[in-house]
Design a protein around this motif. Sequence first.
Motif, PDB file in Angstrom:
ATOM      1  N   TYR A 102      65.429  68.371  35.745  1.00 56.41           N
ATOM      2  CA  TYR A 102      66.763  68.660  36.239  1.00 56.41           C
ATOM      3  C   TYR A 102      66.692  69.002  37.718  1.00 56.41           C
ATOM      4  O   TYR A 102      65.724  69.587  38.192  1.00 56.41           O
ATOM      5  N   PHE A 103      67.733  68.654  38.443  1.00 54.50           N
ATOM      6  CA  PHE A 103      67.784  68.996  39.854  1.00 54.50           C
ATOM      7  C   PHE A 103      68.846  70.067  40.053  1.00 54.50           C
ATOM      8  O   PHE A 103      70.004  69.869  39.708  1.00 54.50           O
ATOM      9  N   GLY A 104      68.448  71.202  40.604  1.00 57.32           N
ATOM     10  CA  GLY A 104      69.408  72.231  40.973  1.00 57.32           C
ATOM     11  C   GLY A 104      70.203  72.760  39.790  1.00 57.32           C
ATOM     12  O   GLY A 104      69.769  72.734  38.649  1.00 57.32           O
ATOM     13  N   GLU A 105      71.411  73.222  40.076  1.00 57.33           N
ATOM     14  CA  GLU A 105      72.277  73.800  39.055  1.00 57.33           C
ATOM     15  C   GLU A 105      73.254  72.750  38.542  1.00 57.33           C
ATOM     16  O   GLU A 105      73.769  71.941  39.297  1.00 57.33           O
ATOM     17  N   GLU A 106      73.485  72.794  37.246  1.00 57.69           N
ATOM     18  CA  GLU A 106      74.506  71.919  36.671  1.00 57.69           C
ATOM     19  C   GLU A 106      75.891  72.449  37.067  1.00 57.69           C
ATOM     20  O   GLU A 106      76.026  73.581  37.525  1.00 57.69           O
ATOM     21  N   THR A 107      76.897  71.631  36.912  1.00 58.25           N
ATOM     22  CA  THR A 107      78.254  72.062  37.217  1.00 58.25           C
ATOM     23  C   THR A 107      79.149  71.801  36.021  1.00 58.25           C
ATOM     24  O   THR A 107      78.897  70.877  35.239  1.00 58.25           O
ATOM     25  N   LYS A 108      80.175  72.613  35.859  1.00 56.19           N
ATOM     26  CA  LYS A 108      81.058  72.505  34.708  1.00 56.19           C
ATOM     27  C   LYS A 108      82.466  72.129  35.139  1.00 56.19           C
ATOM     28  O   LYS A 108      82.923  72.492  36.218  1.00 56.19           O
ATOM     29  N   GLY A 109      83.164  71.426  34.254  1.00 55.74           N
ATOM     30  CA  GLY A 109      84.547  71.027  34.512  1.00 55.74           C
ATOM     31  C   GLY A 109      85.010  70.058  33.434  1.00 55.74           C
ATOM     32  O   GLY A 109      84.194  69.500  32.696  1.00 55.74           O
ATOM     33  N   SER A 125      81.428  78.727  42.683  1.00 55.93           N
ATOM     34  CA  SER A 125      80.718  79.834  43.316  1.00 55.93           C
ATOM     35  C   SER A 125      80.786  81.089  42.438  1.00 55.93           C
ATOM     36  O   SER A 125      81.871  81.557  42.093  1.00 55.93           O
ATOM     37  N   ILE A 126      79.625  81.633  42.083  1.00 57.86           N
ATOM     38  CA  ILE A 126      79.579  82.856  41.293  1.00 57.86           C
ATOM     39  C   ILE A 126      80.189  84.018  42.075  1.00 57.86           C
ATOM     40  O   ILE A 126      80.914  84.851  41.524  1.00 57.86           O
ATOM     41  N   VAL A 127      79.909  84.080  43.377  1.00 57.75           N
ATOM     42  CA  VAL A 127      80.437  85.160  44.209  1.00 57.75           C
ATOM     43  C   VAL A 127      81.962  85.118  44.226  1.00 57.75           C
ATOM     44  O   VAL A 127      82.624  86.161  44.100  1.00 57.75           O
ATOM     45  N   PHE A 128      82.533  83.909  44.380  1.00 60.93           N
ATOM     46  CA  PHE A 128      83.987  83.789  44.407  1.00 60.93           C
ATOM     47  C   PHE A 128      84.601  84.242  43.091  1.00 60.93           C
ATOM     48  O   PHE A 128      85.587  84.988  43.068  1.00 60.93           O
ATOM     49  N   PHE A 164      91.892  76.387  42.819  1.00 58.88           N
ATOM     50  CA  PHE A 164      91.162  76.588  44.068  1.00 58.88           C
ATOM     51  C   PHE A 164      90.236  75.394  44.322  1.00 58.88           C
ATOM     52  O   PHE A 164      89.921  74.639  43.401  1.00 58.88           O
ATOM     53  N   PRO A 165      89.807  75.195  45.569  1.00 59.20           N
ATOM     54  CA  PRO A 165      88.886  74.095  45.883  1.00 59.20           C
ATOM     55  C   PRO A 165      87.624  74.154  45.038  1.00 59.20           C
ATOM     56  O   PRO A 165      87.191  75.229  44.606  1.00 59.20           O
ATOM     57  N   ALA A 166      87.020  72.994  44.800  1.00 59.46           N
ATOM     58  CA  ALA A 166      85.857  72.890  43.916  1.00 59.46           C
ATOM     59  C   ALA A 166      84.697  73.772  44.369  1.00 59.46           C
ATOM     60  O   ALA A 166      84.003  74.358  43.542  1.00 59.46           O
TER      61      ALA A 166
END
Length: 239
Positions: A133-140, A57-60, A50-52
């Motif tokens: 830190y700025f905002g939320e980190e992202t994983k991948g 998205s936690i909701v998705f 799915f798109p990044a």
Amino acid sequence: MKSFKLIESSIIGLLIGVVVSVYILFMDTVGRDIGSILKTVSLGDSIKYFPAEYRSSIVFNFLFYIIVYILYVVILNLLFRIHKKLAVVVSIIILILCTGSAIQQVNAFKKPLAIDEPVVEIGNFSSSNIKKYFGEETKGDLNQDQVDDVAFLIKRNEGDERGDMYYLSASLKTNQGYGGLNLVYVGEKIIINSLTILEGTIIIEYKENDSDEAKIYKAKVENNTLIEIEEDTESVSEE
């Protein structure tokens, strides 16, 4: 197991999906592995297609797992209506999978976390600098080892006319925990809109303070070094 009506099957699947979704998201938040069985049954690997913006998205993710388990229960109920012997075989397989998954969950909690937070090299920043830190980190996956790594932004402010300056960093996950990489400069006097990882590339969407035009900054990991992809820097047209 008796047959249920469609609405009853959907409700049962919804309840199971909610429990599984909350558990998977919780395990991901605390950095623990949910195990190969639960991940496979929940179709967790398919989320990467799915798109990044959806993957992060936690909701998705929550809705995705709920829909998966609603479909599972509805299909199993239909099997009981159409072919009871086949349904019994499927039920036995499900029981075996549940048992195996439960064992993996117990083992996951027995295994201590190597490092709770990614290791970050701050470089030559002096102690007087304001860093956070700025905002939320992202994983991948950043180094094609099929394991989720972490990318995040660090905001630096020395109290001068430059204002907030943003640096990108990443941590690669290994058997020993997270290993921090270098920092790369993103920009100053900008507004960060999003931070994602797509096919091994870190993508930052941002705007300059004096402009409404959205821009893209990209970086990747080569030889355990975080580098900017200069040739791919581009603007994003507004809808």
